[in-house]
Design a protein around this motif. Sequence first.
Motif, mmCIF file in Angstrom:
data_model
loop_
_atom_site.group_PDB
_atom_site.id
_atom_site.type_symbol
_atom_site.label_atom_id
_atom_site.label_comp_id
_atom_site.label_asym_id
_atom_site.label_seq_id
_atom_site.Cartn_x
_atom_site.Cartn_y
_atom_site.Cartn_z
ATOM 1 N N PHE A 185 0.784 -1.240 0.000
ATOM 2 C CA PHE A 185 0.000 0.000 0.000
ATOM 3 C C PHE A 185 0.812 1.285 0.000
ATOM 4 N N HIS A 186 2.097 1.246 0.285
ATOM 5 C CA HIS A 186 2.894 2.477 0.387
ATOM 6 C C HIS A 186 3.171 3.012 -1.010
ATOM 7 N N ARG A 187 2.403 4.031 -1.396
ATOM 8 C CA ARG A 187 2.514 4.625 -2.734
ATOM 9 C C ARG A 187 2.510 6.149 -2.598
ATOM 10 N N PRO A 188 3.598 6.737 -2.102
ATOM 11 C CA PRO A 188 3.616 8.185 -1.869
ATOM 12 C C PRO A 188 3.242 9.008 -3.104
ATOM 13 N N ASP A 189 3.676 8.578 -4.288
ATOM 14 C CA ASP A 189 3.368 9.329 -5.510
ATOM 15 C C ASP A 189 1.881 9.330 -5.834
ATOM 16 N N GLU A 190 1.147 8.367 -5.245
ATOM 17 C CA GLU A 190 -0.299 8.283 -5.469
ATOM 18 C C GLU A 190 -1.085 8.798 -4.269
ATOM 19 N N GLY A 191 -0.392 9.410 -3.309
ATOM 20 C CA GLY A 191 -1.082 10.028 -2.178
ATOM 21 C C GLY A 191 -1.426 9.098 -1.044
ATOM 22 N N VAL A 192 -0.811 7.896 -1.007
ATOM 23 C CA VAL A 192 -1.027 6.971 0.108
ATOM 24 C C VAL A 192 0.330 6.580 0.688
ATOM 25 N N ASN A 193 0.486 6.840 1.974
ATOM 26 C CA ASN A 193 1.745 6.564 2.662
ATOM 27 C C ASN A 193 1.492 5.656 3.857
ATOM 28 N N ILE A 194 2.401 4.714 4.099
ATOM 29 C CA ILE A 194 2.344 3.885 5.297
ATOM 30 C C ILE A 194 3.426 4.365 6.264
ATOM 31 N N LEU A 195 3.058 4.493 7.540
ATOM 32 C CA LEU A 195 4.008 4.864 8.581
ATOM 33 C C LEU A 195 4.185 3.691 9.539
ATOM 34 N N VAL A 196 5.343 3.622 10.194
ATOM 35 C CA VAL A 196 5.457 2.688 11.324
ATOM 36 C C VAL A 196 4.910 3.417 12.546
#
Length: 472
Positions: A185-196
């Motif tokens: 799911f971590h797709r920063p270029d698509e506006g979705v970021n996963i954090l720890v």
Amino acid sequence: MVITIQNVLIATDNSYATVDLQVVDGKIAAIAADLDVVGTAFDGNNKLLLPGFFNAHTHSSEMWQRGIMSALPLELWLAELYDFAPLDLEKVYLSALGTAVETLLSGGTSVVDHLVLIPGQELETIATATRAYREVGIRAFIAPLIQDESLTAGMPSGESAQTHEPYFRSTVATLEIIEEAVRQFHRPDEGVNILVAPTGIQLCTDALFEGCIELSSRYNLCRHSHLLETRAQEKLAEEKYGCTAVEHLKRIGYLSDRTTLAHCVHLNDADIAILAETQSTVVHNPLSNLRLGSGIAPILKYRQAGVNVTFGCDGASSNDSQDLLEAIKIGSILHNVTDSDYQHWITPRQAVEMASLGGAKGLNIADKLGSLTPGKQADLVLYDLTNLSLLPRTDPIGLLVLGRPTNVVNSAWVNGKQVIADGKLTTINVDELRQELFNRSQWETKRKSQTVAQIEAHYRTVMGLRNTKKHG
């Protein structure tokens, strides 16, 4: 997507200017007076343009219990919350939609969701929230809430020897879930970021923190946690580590310029110096801190020490809303009573910068977001200065921050894509969402939590409260 916003008011160093702003390919291309119109023209007359704010800490699924939670401090409040939080994926989806909509309609274009995971359906929970945020079009920073100790471990032991049930999932298995979430799911270029996002020192072992540090370094992820929200957590840190929680997190390497820490109510001056030194960010959640009696975070001290501060709503059953403008107002003026030197007080312009650029700094993207600067991504909010709650005309940012603005967002764009037009979401049907939230809930009155009944006496003892009256 190419647009030109014409004759719009923007803040300058000490005043305002009327300019045109162009967006090309999702980025701010130019800001100047009398630009040639390119693409779609938008009328900015009598409107204020600001960078989108960050709702930098919330828990979307708490929406299902807003307005019903008892008047309890955090440790007991959590026990009640989890007694009545049987979630399903449809509820996760609807509450993420609701969180995104309320954030956008109060000026936020980004949300950090410290997402509660359904046991056994952890990846499905993350996938569901991701789907909701993509549909609405908000920029999402999903921080799956993880722990590896059971709820009772979050309270100090005091004089009594306490034993705790082992947590149902191993530390290794938890870290594997987060790593898989990053892959999927971590797709920063698509506006979705996963954090720890270990929940905090109160329910997490060092092994979990260290595993998160390793994942953060390997995948270039930001880090998020609760920190010292309550006096009980301050006592617990002393029991666990023989030092403050901040000293301990520094020792194990968790603090950094991409670490955001929610609450930070009970820190001493040495702790504050450590946050400044490590360039960690404090996320101020004034409403939940008041609602749960946690205290008033020393925000003015943080700012004077050079610590970056931004705002969050926190979950919608400890606030109980996702109105970012309300959090910014309270989070600004609350501190006037903590320091008699009014030169330290937070001005409306400073509050706006904390909510926008402060949020971007905490997520290590200040080069991409947080200000109206050519080259930055176009996360923009247009406010209607003819709205009754922003009249009569004085200082536009003063009216927005210090007033009680209602329905003032005229338009909003995320990465150059319009998600609000004429005050309404363009991406989803909000009337259908309202109906779904209504249909899947019912009017309730006070409930009785079995877990609170079991642990309340111990809590009152370790916190120095007399055990004379049952909560009820």
